[in-house]
Motif scaffolding. Sequence first.
Motif: not given
Length: 175
Positions: A81-90, A92-95, A151-158
């Motif tokens: 749940t925590w990791l999904k929340g962090r994924y969603d956060h990053y 949304a920030a790079t939508h 998560f790591f992918f979306v973090l690269t984008v962020y």
Amino acid sequence: MNPKRPRDLRELCYPFIYETKWQCDYEIATDELCSQVGVVMAQLPTGFDEVQADLDRLQRLIYNLNGSVRGRLGIFEDDLTWLKGRYDHYNAATHGRVTGFVLPRGPMPVPTLHLCRCGAKKVVRLLVRLEENGVSWDPILGRFANLLANFFFVLTVYVKAGMGVDEVEYVSINY
């Protein structure tokens, strides 16, 4: 003396290193992934405190993932749940920033994050191999490892967005 079990423990890098079972390969892959996350943390420029804190927590979770096949389960629904929340956060920030395939490049630590993404995929594949060889594991491990790659992918984008670096689109001739 068995050459695989030296008397001098300085000559043994890991107690299970000579096993022929997939568990050892899985543990080495998760250890490598955790180490790569540490490299990302060392490479992060200033101003990414939130990412740094998330990676700090993630390193511990990856080591929990590491021991969850041979030992007791260390990944739980709260972690997912925590990791999904962090994924969603990053995410949304790079939508809208990524609409297709992109090349895995950019300034540090972006390439290292892409290596983390690949490493998480390797962990998923090793879980598949473990199951194929009769080693059972809790399904949450596969769910977590797959999410970790995403998560790591979306973090690269962020991180690239935060550094003002554009994505480089890749158009496949294969699909």
